[in-house]
Design an enzyme around this catalytic site. Structure first.
Site, mmCIF file in Angstrom:
data_model
loop_
_atom_site.group_PDB
_atom_site.id
_atom_site.type_symbol
_atom_site.label_atom_id
_atom_site.label_comp_id
_atom_site.label_asym_id
_atom_site.label_seq_id
_atom_site.Cartn_x
_atom_site.Cartn_y
_atom_site.Cartn_z
ATOM 1 C CG HIS A 207 28.683 -27.306 61.298
ATOM 2 N ND1 HIS A 207 29.731 -27.040 60.452
ATOM 3 C CD2 HIS A 207 27.806 -26.294 61.142
ATOM 4 C CE1 HIS A 207 29.504 -25.896 59.811
ATOM 5 N NE2 HIS A 207 28.339 -25.430 60.227
ATOM 6 C CD GLU B 201 27.306 -24.519 52.062
ATOM 7 O OE1 GLU B 201 27.416 -25.336 52.996
ATOM 8 O OE2 GLU B 201 26.836 -23.367 52.208
ATOM 9 C CG ASP C 216 24.697 -25.530 54.291
ATOM 10 O OD1 ASP C 216 24.454 -24.402 53.832
ATOM 11 O OD2 ASP C 216 25.512 -25.733 55.217
ATOM 12 C CG ASP D 118 25.398 -20.512 53.838
ATOM 13 O OD1 ASP D 118 24.634 -21.444 53.534
ATOM 14 O OD2 ASP D 118 26.507 -20.689 54.362
ATOM 15 C CD GLU E 74 30.279 -23.879 54.165
ATOM 16 O OE1 GLU E 74 29.734 -22.782 53.932
ATOM 17 O OE2 GLU E 74 30.012 -24.556 55.161
ATOM 18 C CG HIS F 1 29.477 -28.538 57.366
ATOM 19 N ND1 HIS F 1 28.158 -28.900 57.287
ATOM 20 C CD2 HIS F 1 29.572 -27.292 56.828
ATOM 21 C CE1 HIS F 1 27.466 -27.905 56.731
ATOM 22 N NE2 HIS F 1 28.300 -26.919 56.434
#
Length: 303
Positions: A166, A285, A98, A87, A191, A158
């Site tokens: 977040h 993700e 992300d 990640d 994700e 998120h």
């Protein structure tokens, strides 16, 4: 009103970097490599492309779902048969991309990994402006369960904001009541996480905590600690960081000083997350910006 053009451009630039690096990660054989070497290599690839790391690269193996990054000189090694989740995050001037990929080095886990990717693809097909997050979670859960697996219910996507990973809104991996509708004014990460049907479908906090973030800037009256807190703010703002990012500046005392900042609640430490029944977890993700005709997937990259 859609997200400002300047912000969107920065999100897209960061996404291009993150997507390119993710695909490089996907294509490599990491068996025999330490998580330290993987983290350092991936983070260097982000920096050499003109972006900064939005958080320490997560190298989560098998039943570890998320939040494991390498300690300084970490000797943990990826073995043949492991399932590795990488990640990674890049940012341009605080605007974050992300993204994550799972790589299986054991054929028996390939379908689990593919299911996480399929759930992400299905979710992306729904992520237009105005779509309810609960409907995205419902679709993710349906894809995962129809393949004979179980979603991780207490992990979610998120919303993103500048220097904030977040940002308060969640995109669930299961169907849920209520929730919110996707806005053109925000960026989001989606994700899906999945595990085997005999897994618990939840994660728990491990004792290990090796990702940190500055949560306030109060003085501690300890010169070394205050110097470290200022360094963290100057270099990482409120974004997560790792101890290994501090050792060159603060040497052998870095861990002790960081622990002191945690004890004073200047810095927060994030626990490693593990599947409650010890079952292998897969993750996929993307970051996206909702638009009326579908999502702008900032972390998309041609394979």
């Amino acid at each position: 009103m859609s997200i400002y053009i300047m912000e969107q451009d920065s999100y897209v630039q960061a996404g291009k970097v993150a997507g390119e690096v993710r695909e490089m990660v996907r294509s490599r054989d990491w068996t025999g490599k330490t998580v330290y070497d993987i983290c350092e290599w991936v983070e260097d690839q982000i920096r050499t492309r003109g972006a900064k790391c939005a958080f320490p690269v997560n190298t989560s193996i098998n039943e570890i779902a998320a939040h494991y990054t390498a300690e300084p000189d970490d000797t943990l090694t990826v073995k043949s048969g492991d399932v590795l989740k990488v990640d990674l995050g890049a940012h341009i001037d605080g605007y974050i991309a992300d993204t994550a990929v799972t790589i299986s080095f054991n054929d028996k886990h390939d379908t689990l990994v593919q299911t996480a990717e399929l759930a992400l693809q299905k979710a992306m097909s729904l992520c237009s402006a105005g779509t309810k997050a609960s409907n995205i979670g419902k679709a993710i859960e349906r894809v995962i369960k129809s393949a004979g697996f179980k979603p991780i219910a207490n992990l979610s996507g998120h919303s993103l904001d500048r220097y904030t990973i977040h940002a308060g809104k969640t995109i669930p991996n299961i169907w849920s009541f209520g929730g919110f509708s996707l806005s053109e004014e925000s960026a989001y990460a989606c994700e899906p996480f999945c595990t085997y049907s005999d897994g618990g479908g939840f994660v728990r906090n491990e004792k290990t905590k090796n990702i940190f973030a500055l949560v306030n800037r109060k003085r501690t009256k300890n010169d070394e600690a205050d110097s470290m807190a200022q360094y963290i703010w100057d270099n990482f703002n409120s974004l997560p960081f790792a101890l290994r990012w501090l050792t060159k500046e603060f040497g052998d005392n870095a861990r002790q000083t960081l622990d002191f900042l945690v004890s004073k609640k200047v810095v927060k430490a994030y626990a490693v997350l593990v599947e409650v029944h010890g079952k292998v977890v897969a993750q996929a993700e993307h970051t996206f910006i909702p638009q009326t005709d579908g999502p702008l997937i900032t972390t998309y990259a041609n394979k």
